[in-house]
Design a protein around this motif. Structure first.
Motif, short mmCIF file in Angstrom:
data_model
loop_
_atom_site.label_atom_id
_atom_site.label_comp_id
_atom_site.label_asym_id
_atom_site.label_seq_id
_atom_site.Cartn_x
_atom_site.Cartn_y
_atom_site.Cartn_z
N GLY A 85 37.82 35.80 35.77
CA GLY A 85 37.21 34.90 34.79
C GLY A 85 35.88 34.38 35.31
N ASP A 86 35.05 33.86 34.38
CA ASP A 86 33.73 33.38 34.76
C ASP A 86 33.81 32.28 35.83
OD1 ASP A 86 32.51 35.07 33.02
OD2 ASP A 86 32.55 33.65 31.35
N GLY A 87 34.85 31.46 35.68
CA GLY A 87 34.90 30.25 36.49
C GLY A 87 35.08 30.50 37.98
N ASN A 143 43.76 35.58 38.44
CA ASN A 143 42.77 34.51 38.37
C ASN A 143 43.36 33.16 38.77
OD1 ASN A 143 39.98 35.10 37.29
ND2 ASN A 143 41.26 36.40 35.99
N ARG A 167 29.21 42.81 33.67
CA ARG A 167 30.20 41.97 32.99
C ARG A 167 29.81 41.74 31.54
NH1 ARG A 167 33.87 38.83 35.83
NH2 ARG A 167 33.55 37.09 34.41
N ARG A 168 28.51 41.60 31.32
CA ARG A 168 28.06 41.40 29.93
C ARG A 168 28.35 42.63 29.09
NH1 ARG A 168 23.76 38.79 32.26
NH2 ARG A 168 22.35 40.56 32.09
N MET A 192 26.74 40.72 37.10
CA MET A 192 26.67 39.94 35.88
C MET A 192 26.29 40.83 34.70
SD MET A 192 27.74 37.30 37.10
CE MET A 192 27.77 36.17 35.74
N LEU A 251 37.43 42.77 31.90
CA LEU A 251 37.04 41.92 33.01
C LEU A 251 38.29 41.36 33.66
CD1 LEU A 251 34.08 39.88 31.49
CD2 LEU A 251 33.99 41.84 33.03
N ARG A 276 35.64 42.06 27.13
CA ARG A 276 36.25 40.95 27.84
C ARG A 276 37.61 41.31 28.43
NH1 ARG A 276 32.92 37.13 28.70
NH2 ARG A 276 34.61 36.17 29.83
N GLU A 328 42.09 31.04 41.79
CA GLU A 328 41.47 29.76 41.51
C GLU A 328 42.17 28.64 42.28
OE1 GLU A 328 40.30 28.38 37.20
OE2 GLU A 328 40.56 30.56 37.30
N LEU A 330 33.92 33.26 39.81
CA LEU A 330 33.00 34.19 40.47
C LEU A 330 32.28 33.55 41.66
CD1 LEU A 330 31.38 36.19 37.56
CD2 LEU A 330 33.06 36.94 39.23
N ASP A 331 31.80 32.32 41.45
CA ASP A 331 31.03 31.67 42.51
C ASP A 331 31.88 31.50 43.77
OD1 ASP A 331 28.76 31.62 41.08
OD2 ASP A 331 29.04 29.58 40.30
#
Lengths: 1239, 178
Positions: free
Chosen positions: B93-95, A32, B82-83, B79, B90, B87, A36, B97-98
């Motif tokens: 991280g969420d941050g 990550n 992932r829910r 998504m 996974l 955790r 990132e 994905l975009d």
């Protein structure tokens, strides 16, 4: 993205896309971070994933390539050794027909079939299938398959359906004739398939993971671990249709070849063998009888087969155990072995019951004992030996994960060895196992629990604990509770409870909720998360020496009786008190309260003037610069102000020697001190109001202390900070600039709880910052006002009427000091108008100073208290379990077992698969323990007899003695297991009876000699066709060497001892501050105690024991490994303990009188092997001795080097060379296979 | 199981199936990227995505971008997965994905060209790598299987495959840009 990062990313992706092993949390974190941080990295990462996707899905392209390669050079694919060997053609054929990846195949087919087929998809697809479930048609499978079949026929390929039918015919057709065996239990001809023995292991191995107890992971809503589930109607079909394998979906799936249909799915990497498939089919064919897991079924005492007159192979069964084991041999090709010879048997049974070998004399006596019950007599004698308890305890301590250190972080020492001694005593006293269980799990909750019963609860305190700074308390409390659940689960129930802390059990019918319900029993204790790095981490118990215990118990009762009488006297004294209160005069108070044992008062008696006047005369009463001696309207007494920058001091004047003596308090004295104090504004740090403390001598002494102008308290110090008491007010009570009365009383108990602090006559809550005082606090330096011996100066502070009393003042007396008019005010009030507080104060004063009977009671109690303190000084501490008072046990289900994710709150409870807890049982540890041994519990007795069986035979009837669940091994002798369990319970859980029963069976007494053929059939001796033979455990090996050499010191009990071990081992693993960082070897007798008493440091256990497979004692172990390594031989040959033992054995033989060389060798043989040597053996040994003599007789230095190993004195009456040679011979003999093994 | 044959009644479905089929590579790449390279998780998500695509086939307007539509569905499935996943399973991280999704979109444009190039590049691989790639991706063997068959350690096989992919990527990018 730099190169290094690139490399790291490569590594991560390589691992992840390889798909063999998931990334660890740490690795995922790195991935990550890299992604990132860099767009380039992202592009590259996405490129790789994209390439992977393309390669996986672009079948056309790949197919073309494959064909091309095939055409280009036939067999290129197989050119690499092993790759695709012999399967290419066939598979590609199939691929060509079927085309692309599995899923799209399904999707496409379904498009043709129509939405009716969605049910099937949802069914096999796993997941939740919510989107489509509503549209399931009644029997989609049939419809779908018909379509499929037509299609496949066009291609002239067998449809899966047809292939299946053909295979089914093959299996079903032969199943009944070809009886396949399973496990080690063959299904004999004509014998029906046994569900528990043959079928459940298959289902649990291949199916339960997805179709078992764990609801969260259950696929397709199908479970085959329950009767209900496996026969459930799934919409026109069922997993199992009794009697009809061909209609059972389970068989359909198991036999299917298509990767999308076959169970277990290829992804699971599990493949059911042909034999297992046949068994499943046969079981269904025979009616698919369902049985619950054997270990959860109640124990029913089975009939002994044919007992007592059965004749098997000419052998007459006399013992119930033999009836079972002999019956079991049928069809195995094995026959029982003849009895072991008597000498071998004597050694075997003596080792098994006492952990030590017999003496030659004992063996000879037994061999020549012609009485019919000679063996029974021998067994009885051994069972009565105190060594029996020591030996049994040794096994139990593995299970109880007993150790002498805390385990985590500092791994400091822990004082819980009284518990170890309790275990030894319990076995020796033949404490019934139910009581043994109850007392260890919940002895503290028994009514009128005895000292011993409380010691027993050390069982729950043997888990590793921590005191690491920064740990989260809640996390560790959770870890401790889990340890208890898992230990209790393993030891008493043979359940792998640990599997259920994060999710429902994958194989056994245990839910996550049930785990936490069980945990609730063990979380309601007062043990803190941190052990304080203290050996006596609370809750603990004072354990007096055995001889003091009766008196100790009486003292507790007598003291309680005194308390009762004092309460009574308080009531009885009321009439006299009222009479007195009506006539008491203020003057009485002055005399009694203020003057009694008043050792010092600032300016008292002499008046302000006289102090001033006295200054010039009396050294060292010096009024130095900046010290103001003043009058103040607010204070009736003179005020002393500490002014200036420092260096101002006043030491107490008057008769210096007399005062010095009167103020020479020690930790055992009760005294009180304090006075009026005005704390300056803005004070920082700490200062002493009054002190007799030597700052140059570890701050030894005592003081009255003001901290930061906010709190006050006292220090009582022998050596700061390790040996000291520091008590402060809990809250900020001081108000700078105001006159306040600060006073401390101390009762001489040596405990922080003996200190009481008063502010303005009111008792204040305290907190102990240090509470560990065991040595003297007495100093001879002067007493100072306003500072310690050099520093801690009370700059800007003022004091007045400072007093020191040589006794502990009562609260009411302190109140009177704070308010001189306290009693005057009360007395001035008319009796009927006095407040309750006023009356109570008056009464307290009366009882303490005036009431004669109360004074007698106090004196009596004082004597007892002193006696108690004396015994306490002789006592040791042990860790115990203590229930939180007034709280109901509870726990929270922790999401995925994480301490910081508490979910539903649950109360205490037991797993549903087990018998319910009786209504009469309390819902706490005690009730839980009683439930375990109710006799109804299917596991407790089975698990226990199995462990004992394992101690004797090397392997339990259930080999996996730690797991009686579905994944454990089924018992080799199910009926014998139940018979033993029933016998155990019905005998009143009589442990010695059980051992006697086992060792008197012919099964136990068999010779362990085995033919090659019999060994080939049963290498592990699971059929028990011969006697037990295996390597002795670590402790037994060491004990044996000490014992036969005559070195052993058989003192029982006491703190752990530290025999030889290589230097520096502890240091390597320990924190420098740990109290077990430095190993200091013991001396003398302590080097030769039984190994049971060796100090066990968890992070560095005794190395010779570890090498010989002793566990680390970090968690519960009920089955040790038994390995065979070169290191073990090196220990046995070179460890000083063993080498020294060899010297003593040699000495022992050399000192025997009237023996020749060969006679001595023979004698050594008797001592070590407990039998005579054969002629051949004697020749070999003499040869050995000759070689050793060649080495040592002419080389004294060499010989001396050898004989001086070990702390014990080298005998001076023997020739050093001769001793060395014989010592080597002894060493050799102690390493003989026959000695190292139980035979 | 059968492969669907083209029949007149199903021509519309067939066109849709063809589209799905043509986009499997892209979708898998997308899902794999979003699931942090976790094959097992990506399998599940792709499966769910395909189910939804089929179910919602009538909502797809012929002529619009199939990939745009399908990747929206895939995004929701990612998504959703992932829910449901714990955790610690996974990978991403969420941050992030975009950013990953954006990157996939950007690279997706050139898929056709890349896939053409890949066919060419595959032939340029060394024998050893090509054999392994076929075994792994065409015959669907796992790394463990390949390791067992060839007597190598699994991570050696992983490494070999990784290098092959890297070579293919390099070759493809060169072909596409040049």
């Amino acid at each position: 993205m730099n190169e290094e990062m690139q490399k790291e990313l490569e590594k991560l992706l390589e691992k992840q896309l390889g798909g063999e092993e998931a990334l660890s949390g740490e690795e995922a974190g790195r991935l990550n971070e890299i992604l990132e941080g860099s767009e380039e990295a992202r592009a590259w990462y996405v490129g790789h994933c994209g390439m992977e996707g393309m390669l996986l899905e672009e079948d056309g392209m790949m197919k073309a390539l494959a064909e091309e390669m095939g055409a280009e050079e036939d067999g290129k694919v197989v050119a690499m050794p092993g790759v695709g060997e012999g399967r290419r053609e066939e598979e590609e054929e199939e691929e060509m027909v079927l085309g692309w990846g599995g899923l799209i195949r399904v999707v496409a087919a379904c498009l043709v079939i129509g939405l009716a087929a969605w049910g099937l998809l949802a069914g096999i697809g796993g997941g939740e299938g919510e989107d489509v479930r509503g549209e399931v048609a009644a029997t989609p499978r049939v419809e779908g398959e018909e379509e499929v079949e037509v299609e496949e026929e066009e291609e002239e390929v067998l449809s899966p359906e047809e292939a299946y039918r053909l295979k089914m015919l093959a299996v079903v057709g032969t199943g009944s004739m070809d009886r396949p065996p399973t496990g080690f239990e063959a299904v004999a001809d004509g014998e029906a398939v046994d569900f528990n023995r043959d079928i459940r292991p298959i289902l649990s191995e291949y199916c339960f993971h997805c179709h078992g107890p764990d609801a969260a992971d259950r696929k397709a809503d199908l479970r085959v671990d329950t009767e209900e589930g496996i026969f459930a109607d799934l919409g026109g079909y069922a997993a199992v249709v009794a009697g009809k394998p061909e209609e059972s979906e389970l068989m359909y799936r198991v036999l299917h070849e298509d990767a999308d249909e076959v169970m277990p799915p290829p992804k699971s990497n599990k493949v059911i063998s042909a034999r297992e498939k046949k068994l499943l089919s046969r079981w269904i064919e025979e009616g698919a009888e369902w049985r619950d897991h054997w270990a959860f079924e109640p124990v029913e005492r089975p009939q002994t087969p044919g007992h007592p007159s059965l004749l098997v192979n000419g052998y007459r069964i006399k013992h119930p155990i033999d009836a079972f084991t002999r019956a079991r041999l049928k069809g195995t090709g094995l026959t029982g072995a003849p009895p072991a010879d008597r000498a071998t048997l004597a050694r075997r049974v003596t080792l098994d019951l006492t952990g030590l070998p017999p003496t030659p004399e004992e063996v000879q006596a037994f061999v020549s004992d012609e009485r019919e019950d000679a063996y029974g007599q021998l067994v009885d004698r051994l069972l009565e030996s105190p060594r029996f308890g020591e030996h049994r305890a040794r096994y139990w301590l593995d299970a109880a994960r007993y150790a002498d250190t805390h385990g985590f972080h500092f791994d400091n020492s822990r004082s819980v060895w009284p518990y170890r001694d309790w275990v030894v005593n319990a076995f020796n006293a033949n404490m019934p196992f139910d009581q043994f269980t109850i007392e260890q799990l919940a002895g503290d909750l028994l009514p009128d629990a005895t000292l011993e019963q409380k010691i027993a609860t050390g069982f729950n305190r043997c888990n590793p604990t921590t005191n690491e700074g920064g740990v989260i308390n809640e996390e560790y409390l959770s870890i401790y509770a889990k340890d208890r659940v898992e230990t209790t689960g393993t030891v008493f129930m043979g359940l792998t409870m640990n599997c259920t802390s994060c999710h429902d059990h994958k194989f056994d019918p245990l839910t996550q909720k049930e785990y936490y319900e069980m945990e609730a029993f063990f979380r309601n204790t007062t043990q803190p998360a941190r052990d304080g790095n203290k050996p006596d981490s609370p809750p603990n118990l004072i354990v007096p020496p055995v001889e003091d215990r009766p008196r100790w118990a009486e003292l507790a009762k007598e003291l309680a009786a005194y308390d009762g009488r004092m309460v009574k006297r308080e009531k009885a004294a009321l009439p006299e008190f009222e009479k007195w209160a009506a006539s008491a005069k203020p003057g009485d108070f002055e005399k009694r309260v203020k003057a009694a044992e008043l050792v010092y008062q600032l300016g008292a008696g002499e008046g302000r003037e006289s102090i001033n006047a006295a200054v010039p005369d009396q050294e060292p009463v010096v009024l130095a610069k900046g010290l103001v001696w003043k009058e103040e309207a607010e204070r009736p007494e003179a005020v002393l102000r500490f002014d200036g920058e420092g260096g101002q001091k006043i030491s107490l004047g008057r008769d210096r020697d007399e005062l010095s003596k009167a103020l020479a308090f020690d930790k055992g004295d009760s005294f009180s001190y304090g006075g009026w104090v005005k704390v300056p504004e803005g004070m920082k740090g700490g200062a002493a109001v009054l002190a007799r403390m030597d700052e140059n001598n570890s701050h030894k002494g005592w003081d009255l202390w003001v901290e930061n102008g906010k709190k006050f308290g006292v220090h009582l110090i022998a050596s700061w900070p390790k040996n000291s008491i520091k008590v402060l007010t809990k809250t900020d009570v001081l108000k700078p600039g105001e006159w306040m009365h600060l006073f401390a009383t101390y009762d001489g108990s040596g405990k922080a709880s003996g200190v009481t602090l008063y502010l303005n006559g009111e008792r204040k809550a305290t907190a102990a910052a240090s509470d560990k005082l065991s040595e003297s606090i007495r100093v001879t330096i002067p007493v100072w006002l306003g500072q310690r011996s050099r520093k801690a100066i009370f700059t800007g502070g003022e004091v007045s009427d400072v007093r020191v009393y040589g006794r502990k003042l009562s609260g009411v007396e302190v109140a009177a000091l704070a308010d001189s008019a306290h009693f005057e005010t009360i007395l001035a009030t008319a009796p009927e108008e006095r407040t309750k507080r006023q009356i109570d104060d008056l009464l307290e004063y009366y009882l303490e100073t005036t009431d004669k009977p109360m004074a007698d009671l106090r004196r009596g109690k004082g004597k007892l208290t002193a006696e108690k303190r004396e015994i306490q000084d002789r006592s040791v501490i042990t860790l115990v379990t203590e229930e939180k008072e007034g709280e109901e046990p509870f726990s929270h289900i922790l999401n995925r077992g994480e301490y910081d994710q508490p979910g539903e709150k649950v109360g205490p409870g037991v797993p549903e698969v087990l018998p319910p807890m009786g209504d009469e049982l309390p819902r706490n540890r005690l009730g839980f323990a009683q439930w375990l041994v109710s006799g109804e519990h299917p596991l407790t007795a089975r698990v226990t007899v199995n462990r004992y069986w394992q101690e004797l035979f090397g392997t339990g009837l259930v080999k996996s003695s730690e797991d009686f669940g579905v994944m454990g091994e089924p018992p080799s002798h199910p009926k014998l297991m139940d018979w033993l369990a029933a016998e155990f319970v019905e005998s009143g859980w009589d442990v010695k009876h059980l051992f006697r029963t086992m060792v008197t069976s012919d099964t136990y007494k068999q010779s362990s000699v085995v033919s090659e053929e019999a060994y080939g059939i049963d290498p592990e001796n699971r059929f028990l066709a011969r006697g037990p033979r295996f390597r002795l455990d670590a402790e037994t090996l060491r004990d044996q060497a000490l014992y036969v050499s005559g070195l052993m010191v058989e003192t029982m009990g006491g703190p752990g001892v530290r025999p030889y071990q290589p230097a520096g081992l502890w240091k390597v693993v320990a924190y420098p501050k740990s109290d077990t960082a430095n190993f200091v070897q013991d001396e003398g007798d302590k080097l030769y105690r039984r190994t049971l008493y060796t100090f066990w440091k968890r992070t560095s256990p005794p190395p010779s024991m570890s090498i010989l497979d002793a566990p680390e004692r970090e968690s519960c172990i009920v089955r040790r490994e038994r390995t065979n390594t070169p290191l073990q031989a090196l220990v046995m040959m070179n460890d000083p303990q063993f080498v020294e033992a060899a010297r003593h054995l040699a000495t022992r033989v050399l000192r025997e009188e009237g023996l020749e060389r060969s006679g001595r060798i023979d004698r050594m043989g008797w001592i070590v092997l407990q039998r005579g040597l054969s002629e051949r053996e004697r020749v070999v040994l003499e040869e050995s001795l000759g070689i050793f003599e060649d080495v040592y007789l002419g080389d004294e230095a060499e010989a001396r080097g050898l004989v001086e190993v070990g702390d014990s004195a080298v005998p001076e009456d023997l020739d050093v060379g001769e001793l060395a040679a014989w010592m080597m011979l002894a060493n050799q003999m102690l390493n003989l296979d026959e000695v190292v093994n139980k035979n | 199981m059968a492969l669907t044959r083209k029949t007149p009644e199903h021509s519309e479905d067939q066109a849709f199936t063809d589209l799905m089929r043509a986009h499997q590579g892209r979708l898998r790449g997308y899902v794999l990227s979003m699931m942090g390279g976790d094959h097992a998780a990506a399998d599940d998500v792709l499966q769910e995505t395909n189910l939804v695509l089929v179910k919602k086939a009538d909502q797809f307007e012929a002529g619009t971008s199939f990939m745009a539509w399908a990747s929206r569905v895939a995004f929701f499935e990612v998504m959703r997965a992932r829910r449901k996943m714990s955790r610690d399973r996974l990978v991403l991280g969420d941050g992030i994905l975009d950013a990953v999704a954006a990157e996939v979109e950007e690279q997706g444009d050139r898929y056709e060209a890349r896939s053409k190039a890949l066919a060419h590049c595959l032939r340029k691989l060394g024998d050893r790598q090509r054999v392994m790639v076929l075994e792994r991706y065409y015959h669907g063997k796992s790394v463990a299987d390949l390791a067992a068959e060839t007597g190598q350690r699994a991570n050696a096989v992983s490494q070999l495959l990784f290098r092959a992919r890297q070579a293919l990527m390099d070759c493809v990018s060169q072909a596409v840009s040049g």
